[in-house]
Design a protein around this motif. Structure first.
Motif, PDB file in Angstrom:
ATOM      1  N   LEU A 560       0.826  -1.202   0.000  1.00 58.62           N
ATOM      2  CA  LEU A 560       0.000   0.000   0.000  1.00 58.62           C
ATOM      3  C   LEU A 560       0.864   1.257   0.000  1.00 58.62           C
ATOM      4  CD1 LEU A 560      -2.806   1.289   0.194  1.00 58.62           C
ATOM      5  CD2 LEU A 560      -2.639   1.089   2.689  1.00 58.62           C
ATOM      6  N   LYS A 561       1.948   1.224   0.756  1.00 61.28           N
ATOM      7  CA  LYS A 561       2.787   2.421   0.856  1.00 61.28           C
ATOM      8  C   LYS A 561       3.485   2.723  -0.460  1.00 61.28           C
ATOM      9  CE  LYS A 561       6.071   4.809   3.803  1.00 61.28           C
ATOM     10  NZ  LYS A 561       6.806   4.792   5.096  1.00 61.28           N
ATOM     11  N   VAL A 562       4.011   1.698  -1.138  1.00 61.96           N
ATOM     12  CA  VAL A 562       4.683   2.002  -2.409  1.00 61.96           C
ATOM     13  C   VAL A 562       3.679   2.507  -3.433  1.00 61.96           C
ATOM     14  CG1 VAL A 562       6.636   0.426  -2.038  1.00 61.96           C
ATOM     15  CG2 VAL A 562       4.601  -0.418  -3.234  1.00 61.96           C
ATOM     16  N   MET A 563       2.466   1.945  -3.424  1.00 61.57           N
ATOM     17  CA  MET A 563       1.454   2.419  -4.369  1.00 61.57           C
ATOM     18  C   MET A 563       1.101   3.876  -4.106  1.00 61.57           C
ATOM     19  SD  MET A 563      -2.473   1.249  -5.100  1.00 61.57           S
ATOM     20  CE  MET A 563      -3.044   2.201  -3.672  1.00 61.57           C
ATOM     21  N   GLU A 564       0.848   4.202  -2.855  1.00 56.03           N
ATOM     22  CA  GLU A 564       0.451   5.570  -2.532  1.00 56.03           C
ATOM     23  C   GLU A 564       1.593   6.553  -2.795  1.00 56.03           C
ATOM     24  OE1 GLU A 564      -1.068   5.224   1.466  1.00 56.03           O
ATOM     25  OE2 GLU A 564      -3.112   4.924   0.702  1.00 56.03           O
ATOM     26  N   THR A 565       2.824   6.107  -2.550  1.00 53.65           N
ATOM     27  CA  THR A 565       3.979   6.973  -2.818  1.00 53.65           C
ATOM     28  C   THR A 565       4.117   7.243  -4.302  1.00 53.65           C
ATOM     29  OG1 THR A 565       5.142   6.099  -0.873  1.00 53.65           O
ATOM     30  CG2 THR A 565       6.478   7.208  -2.545  1.00 53.65           C
ATOM     31  N   ALA A 566       4.025   6.189  -5.116  1.00 44.91           N
ATOM     32  CA  ALA A 566       4.137   6.364  -6.567  1.00 44.91           C
ATOM     33  C   ALA A 566       3.003   7.226  -7.106  1.00 44.91           C
ATOM     34  CB  ALA A 566       4.155   5.010  -7.262  1.00 44.91           C
ATOM     35  N   ALA A 567       1.787   6.964  -6.641  1.00 45.62           N
ATOM     36  CA  ALA A 567       0.629   7.731  -7.117  1.00 45.62           C
ATOM     37  C   ALA A 567       0.751   9.206  -6.731  1.00 45.62           C
ATOM     38  CB  ALA A 567      -0.659   7.138  -6.543  1.00 45.62           C
ATOM     39  N   ARG A 568       1.148   9.458  -5.503  1.00 46.79           N
ATOM     40  CA  ARG A 568       1.317  10.853  -5.059  1.00 46.79           C
ATOM     41  C   ARG A 568       2.397  11.554  -5.874  1.00 46.79           C
ATOM     42  NH1 ARG A 568       3.125   9.873  -0.342  1.00 46.79           N
ATOM     43  NH2 ARG A 568       5.321  10.204  -0.863  1.00 46.79           N
ATOM     44  N   ASN A 569       3.549  10.910  -6.034  1.00 50.38           N
ATOM     45  CA  ASN A 569       4.651  11.543  -6.763  1.00 50.38           C
ATOM     46  C   ASN A 569       4.316  11.771  -8.233  1.00 50.38           C
ATOM     47  OD1 ASN A 569       6.026  11.376  -4.357  1.00 50.38           O
ATOM     48  ND2 ASN A 569       7.452   9.791  -5.013  1.00 50.38           N
ATOM     49  N   GLY A 591      11.262 -10.478  -3.687  1.00 48.19           N
ATOM     50  CA  GLY A 591      11.493  -9.989  -2.337  1.00 48.19           C
ATOM     51  C   GLY A 591      11.327  -8.493  -2.167  1.00 48.19           C
ATOM     52  N   SER A 592      10.862  -7.777  -3.207  1.00 48.83           N
ATOM     53  CA  SER A 592      10.707  -6.325  -3.134  1.00 48.83           C
ATOM     54  C   SER A 592       9.286  -5.913  -3.508  1.00 48.83           C
ATOM     55  CB  SER A 592      11.691  -5.625  -4.073  1.00 48.83           C
ATOM     56  OG  SER A 592      13.018  -5.787  -3.643  1.00 48.83           O
ATOM     57  N   TYR A 593       8.842  -4.821  -2.907  1.00 53.18           N
ATOM     58  CA  TYR A 593       7.557  -4.216  -3.242  1.00 53.18           C
ATOM     59  C   TYR A 593       7.824  -3.017  -4.140  1.00 53.18           C
ATOM     60  CZ  TYR A 593       5.483  -6.971   0.513  1.00 53.18           C
ATOM     61  OH  TYR A 593       5.045  -8.004   1.305  1.00 53.18           O
ATOM     62  N   LEU A 594       7.064  -2.924  -5.219  1.00 56.08           N
ATOM     63  CA  LEU A 594       7.295  -1.870  -6.200  1.00 56.08           C
ATOM     64  C   LEU A 594       5.980  -1.431  -6.806  1.00 56.08           C
ATOM     65  CD1 LEU A 594       9.282  -0.229  -8.063  1.00 56.08           C
ATOM     66  CD2 LEU A 594       9.225  -2.180  -9.607  1.00 56.08           C
ATOM     67  N   SER A 595       5.864  -0.132  -7.015  1.00 56.76           N
ATOM     68  CA  SER A 595       4.739   0.400  -7.776  1.00 56.76           C
ATOM     69  C   SER A 595       5.280   1.353  -8.823  1.00 56.76           C
ATOM     70  CB  SER A 595       3.754   1.139  -6.864  1.00 56.76           C
ATOM     71  OG  SER A 595       2.651   1.640  -7.605  1.00 56.76           O
ATOM     72  N   GLU A 596       4.707   1.283 -10.014  1.00 62.12           N
ATOM     73  CA  GLU A 596       5.097   2.185 -11.088  1.00 62.12           C
ATOM     74  C   GLU A 596       3.869   2.848 -11.688  1.00 62.12           C
ATOM     75  OE1 GLU A 596       9.145  -0.199 -12.492  1.00 62.12           O
ATOM     76  OE2 GLU A 596       7.484  -0.008 -13.911  1.00 62.12           O
ATOM     77  N   VAL A 597       3.999   4.127 -11.966  1.00 60.21           N
ATOM     78  CA  VAL A 597       2.972   4.885 -12.680  1.00 60.21           C
ATOM     79  C   VAL A 597       3.582   5.333 -14.000  1.00 60.21           C
ATOM     80  CG1 VAL A 597       1.514   6.934 -12.718  1.00 60.21           C
ATOM     81  CG2 VAL A 597       1.831   5.664 -10.573  1.00 60.21           C
ATOM     82  N   ALA A 598       2.918   5.001 -15.097  1.00 57.20           N
ATOM     83  CA  ALA A 598       3.377   5.408 -16.426  1.00 57.20           C
ATOM     84  C   ALA A 598       2.435   6.468 -16.982  1.00 57.20           C
ATOM     85  CB  ALA A 598       3.418   4.211 -17.364  1.00 57.20           C
ATOM     86  N   VAL A 613       7.774   7.870 -16.206  1.00 60.03           N
ATOM     87  CA  VAL A 613       7.510   6.744 -15.309  1.00 60.03           C
ATOM     88  C   VAL A 613       7.955   7.147 -13.916  1.00 60.03           C
ATOM     89  CG1 VAL A 613       7.934   4.323 -14.763  1.00 60.03           C
ATOM     90  CG2 VAL A 613       7.851   5.046 -17.159  1.00 60.03           C
ATOM     91  N   VAL A 614       7.051   6.975 -12.965  1.00 57.92           N
ATOM     92  CA  VAL A 614       7.338   7.278 -11.566  1.00 57.92           C
ATOM     93  C   VAL A 614       7.286   5.980 -10.786  1.00 57.92           C
ATOM     94  CG1 VAL A 614       6.624   8.580  -9.527  1.00 57.92           C
ATOM     95  CG2 VAL A 614       6.360   9.586 -11.805  1.00 57.92           C
ATOM     96  N   ALA A 615       8.331   5.683 -10.043  1.00 56.19           N
ATOM     97  CA  ALA A 615       8.416   4.413  -9.318  1.00 56.19           C
ATOM     98  C   ALA A 615       8.667   4.653  -7.841  1.00 56.19           C
ATOM     99  CB  ALA A 615       9.529   3.541  -9.901  1.00 56.19           C
ATOM    100  N   ALA A 616       8.110   3.767  -7.036  1.00 52.75           N
ATOM    101  CA  ALA A 616       8.408   3.737  -5.593  1.00 52.75           C
ATOM    102  C   ALA A 616       8.751   2.303  -5.239  1.00 52.75           C
ATOM    103  CB  ALA A 616       7.222   4.234  -4.777  1.00 52.75           C
ATOM    104  N   ILE A 617       9.898   2.099  -4.588  1.00 52.29           N
ATOM    105  CA  ILE A 617      10.380   0.756  -4.291  1.00 52.29           C
ATOM    106  C   ILE A 617      10.666   0.609  -2.806  1.00 52.29           C
ATOM    107  CG2 ILE A 617      12.731   1.474  -4.939  1.00 52.29           C
ATOM    108  CD1 ILE A 617      11.963  -2.018  -5.663  1.00 52.29           C
ATOM    109  N   ASP A 618      10.176  -0.470  -2.231  1.00 51.41           N
ATOM    110  CA  ASP A 618      10.549  -0.896  -0.887  1.00 51.41           C
ATOM    111  C   ASP A 618      11.290  -2.213  -1.062  1.00 51.41           C
ATOM    112  OD1 ASP A 618      10.805  -1.983   1.627  1.00 51.41           O
ATOM    113  OD2 ASP A 618       8.691  -1.783   2.186  1.00 51.41           O
ATOM    114  N   CYS A 619      12.617  -2.121  -1.021  1.00 52.56           N
ATOM    115  CA  CYS A 619      13.459  -3.304  -1.201  1.00 52.56           C
ATOM    116  C   CYS A 619      14.120  -3.700   0.103  1.00 52.56           C
ATOM    117  CB  CYS A 619      14.511  -3.049  -2.283  1.00 52.56           C
ATOM    118  SG  CYS A 619      15.579  -1.643  -1.940  1.00 52.56           S
ATOM    119  N   GLY A 620      13.487  -3.343   1.233  1.00 53.97           N
ATOM    120  CA  GLY A 620      14.107  -3.621   2.512  1.00 53.97           C
ATOM    121  C   GLY A 620      15.292  -2.700   2.715  1.00 53.97           C
ATOM    122  N   VAL A 621      16.312  -3.181   3.406  1.00 59.77           N
ATOM    123  CA  VAL A 621      17.513  -2.386   3.629  1.00 59.77           C
ATOM    124  C   VAL A 621      18.103  -1.975   2.287  1.00 59.77           C
ATOM    125  CG1 VAL A 621      19.865  -2.392   4.553  1.00 59.77           C
ATOM    126  CG2 VAL A 621      18.025  -3.498   5.830  1.00 59.77           C
ATOM    127  N   ALA A 622      18.294  -0.677   2.107  1.00 59.07           N
ATOM    128  CA  ALA A 622      18.835  -0.159   0.848  1.00 59.07           C
ATOM    129  C   ALA A 622      20.345  -0.073   0.974  1.00 59.07           C
ATOM    130  CB  ALA A 622      18.235   1.209   0.541  1.00 59.07           C
TER     131      ALA A 622
END
Length: 729
Positions: A560-569, A591-598, A613-622
């Motif tokens: 949910l967080k990556v989606m909302e981050t990508a959508a907002r950005n 193993g990663s959560y990702l949302s992309e808006v095109a 393309v706007v992306a938000a990624i939660d890949c754990g420890v960066a």
């Protein structure tokens, strides 16, 4: 048993591998040391450097050599992995030199892929995050212990700063290089304490790639750059129909070409060996090779699709079965059905296929860029009748892998060609050979059904996947109850809450056509299908695509967080111009959560341009934010190429695409603006090499629908369909 299963058998089982890892508190192989035969002696003293484990050497100048268990093919492992060691060892990254590991799965196996020595599946950081930190911490502890003896103080009173052990009380410090001889005599500690993440100095900071300078100034050596004394160059023509055999060769004509020395014949291919590539190419043309096409001479893409469509009408091996889908569909207020197709895809790496081999009476040396050096060693040994230990693999940087160099067909071919010559032979495929003799991402055919209640809520989900099984060929032991785990990844488990869900898989092998892993593999097709279909459900429910997903992600906070981050950005909901649209995708894969808006623009002639393309990624420890951003950007470009242009088709048993004029790449002037936000997370690291690609196509197709009202369910994008069916701007 396949070659991969054989390699696993003779190295280490997954169970044993994981047990040995757990025995050292999460570290991997820390008790092993490199055999002295592959440890270079210190140039000044002739003594062996300090090598507390398989990953680290420190010489008497304090230089640290990191032996990388993963290869570098542009994804940044030669920067991110040494960061893990340098963090815990406490050295400056600029003082670390990186080497490829030798072929040795016992020392360098990938725990996430059954202990095989393999770079793939977006696993490099995931597999080695803890082992490499453990390796660095172990070496650091041994240096501290050696310093305590040297300084005659309690080790508890010692700390480190980059490259030095420090005794704060007496203001003395001693360089690592001065301690290596003493440290080498110490027992390796069974357990060491790792840094608290709050004290990280390197991990989490953006570090520029260590391999960039060599790639810019030309000193970086790829497989195709190898030069050996007396080396000859060969190029190859294989049967244009898979399964065909050589029928005739005009050897005399080839030998008349200046510079040509020899014609080497295999069952399905002919190679011409010459002083240089151009002579070899001219000799191959003069050889006028003909082929017996064999049993697959009439195969077409339409035949493949028809077989998939027929097979998909029957139930397959069950990957997921939750609730009662049939009952839920029967009660649904709205039922939505769709069929999706994804084509064969080639890898088309920038560096074409190549391999250099020197065969001797009782040994063989191979210079190559391979994602699987241990399997490469095994296939050469098998091809030449040698023992694996008689084959030395000299691994090099890869000019792109994308899964193609997980395969060893070209390495075996080069070994058999070199066997026919007394000279070292560099085999280089033409671009045409590279594309027409590739091993392709499978063609997939998916049947989707869903049920919605009277409020548009998702109550039932059915997904049937029909396609070739790469796993069944590559490693049959990984198949479970008829399910290819790769073919269903991204489909068997989706991020959304669905009370009734059924996913099954039907294995359908195309006649003679070899299929293989391709950047993202299963998820590149499953995320495209799942996220496109979710958009269809949102439309059926008359809901905004983000709002519809938000309700389904209520119990999945990271998604949910990556989606909302990508959508907002991306400014979701703000107006765009005529024939422009936004589309979104959400995924959990590797193993990663990702949302992309095109954001796309659809021209009147049906052509699609991806503007942003706007992306938000939660890949754990960066570990390295710089590499993370680059990998998502790279994946997006790769994904756009496939969505707009990527397609391998067959006619009369032959691949129709032969070069970049017919297998088109995204041009630099077509590249969109890309924005990436890394969502801060303390979870275990996830993968990065492939997620950006697999999330892209559905975001683009959903944006096309928003712009035109045309729902596309087949890749690549059909511009004629958009031209004829689009609503007016």
């Amino acid at each position: 048993m396949t070659l991969l299963d054989d390699v696993m058998d003779r190295t280490v089982s997954r169970r044993t591998f994981l047990r040995s890892s757990a025995a050292v508190g999460g570290g991997l192989m820390i008790g092993f040391t490199l055999p002295s035969a592959i440890l270079p002696a210190d140039a000044a003293t002739g003594s062996e450097p300090f090598a507390p484990n398989a990953f680290i050497r420190i010489d008497q100048t304090g230089k640290v050599t990191f032996i990388s268990p993963m290869i570098e093919m542009g994804q940044g492992t030669f920067t991110s992995l040494p960061m893990l060691v340098a963090e815990e060892l406490d050295v400056d990254l600029t003082n670390v030199v990186v080497e490829h590991s030798p072929a040795n799965a016992k020392l360098y196996g990938n725990a996430l892929i059954g202990g095989v020595q393999m770079t793939g599946g977006s696993t490099s950081i995931r597999a080695f995050y803890m082992p490499l930190r453990q390796a660095g911490a172990t070496a650091r502890q041994m240096l501290i212990t050696a310093a305590a003896t040297n300084l005659k103080v309690d080790a508890a009173g010692l700390t480190t700063e980059p490259g030095f052990v420090v005794h704060a009380a007496s203001k003395r410090r001693i360089g690592y290089g001065e301690l290596v001889d003493a440290a080498a005599k110490l027992p390796v500690p069974a357990d060491v304490k790792l840094k608290d993440p709050s004290t990280f100095r390197l991990i989490g900071t953006p570090v520029k790639r260590l391999d960039v300078a060599g790639k810019v100034n030309g000193t970086a050596i790829y497989g195709i750059d190898v030069k050996l004394p007396g080396m000859k160059v060969a190029t190859v023509s294989a049967s244009p129909v898979f399964g065909g055999k050589v029928a005739s060769v005009d050897e005399a004509a080839a030998l008349k070409v200046p510079g040509v020395h020899q014609v080497a014949k295999l069952d399905n291919a002919v190679a011409v060996i010459a002083d240089h590539y151009w002579a070899a190419k001219q000799g191959l043309e003069a050889a006028a090779v003909t082929f017996d096409d064999g049993p697959h001479a009439s195969v077409t893409t339409a035949d493949v699709v028809a077989a998939l469509a027929t097979a998909s009408e029957k139930p397959g091996a069950v990957a997921t079965d939750k609730g009662d889908v049939a009952a839920a569909l029967a009660k649904a207020a709205t039922k939505v059905e769709a069929i999706y197709e994804a084509p064969f895809l080639a890898h088309a790496t920038m560096e074409p296929i190549n391999c250099t081999v020197q065969v001797k009476p009782d040994s063989c040396d191979v210079w190559v860029g391979s994602q699987v050096p241990d399997i490469a060693q095994a296939v050469v040994a098998k091809s030449l009748g040698l023992k694996p230990e008689q084959v030395t693999i000299h691994n090099h940087l890869l000019g792109g892998g994308f899964g193609r160099r997980l395969e060893v067909d070209f390495i075996a071919q080069a070994a058999l060609i070199a066997k026919q010559s007394k000279d070292p032979i560099k085999v280089v495929w033409s671009r045409e050979e590279d594309i027409t003799q590739d091993m392709y991402r499978p063609y997939y055919f998916d049947r989707m059904s869903a049920g919605l209640d009277e409020n548009g809520r998702l109550t039932a989900w059915s997904h049937r996947i029909a396609g070739s099984s790469i796993i069944a060929r590559y490693s049959p032991s990984w198949m479970k109850n008829g399910v290819d785990p790769d073919a269903v990844e991204g489909a068997a488990e989706i991020p959304y809450a669905v009370p009734n869900m059924h996913v099954d898989y039907v294995q359908v092998e195309p006649p003679g056509i070899p299929t293989a892993f391709w950047r993202g593999v299963g998820p590149t097709h499953n995320i495209y299908v799942v996220e496109s279909f979710i958009d269809e459900l949102a439309a059926a429910a008359k809901k905004d695509p983000v709002e519809y997903r938000r309700a389904l992600l209520a119990d999945n906070p990271r998604a949910l967080k990556v989606m909302e981050t990508a959508a907002r950005n991306a400014g979701w909901g703000t107006p765009l111009g005529p024939r422009k649209g936004r589309g979104i995708s959400v995924q959990f894969a590797f193993g990663s959560y990702l949302s992309e808006v095109a954001e796309v623009t659809v021209a009147d002639n049906g052509t699609v341009r991806v503007d942003r393309v706007v992306a938000a990624i939660d890949c754990g420890v960066a570990v390295n934010p710089d590499t993370i951003e680059a990998q998502i950007q790279s994946g997006i470009i790769f994904g756009i190429t496939a969505a707009l242009y990527g397609e391998i088709t067959l006619k009369d048993g032959r691949v129709e695409q032969t070069n970049f004029d017919t297998y088109q790449m995204l041009r630099i002037d077509e590249a969109p603006k890309i924005e990436v936000e890394i969502v801060k997370s303390s979870e275990a690291p996830g993968g990065l090499g492939e997620p950006g690609t697999s999330a892209l196509a559905p975001a683009v197709l959903n944006a096309v629908y928003a712009a035109t009202g045309v729902r596309l369910r087949k890749l690549p994008i059909d511009t004629e369909k958009l031209k004829s069916e689009s609503r007016s701007g």
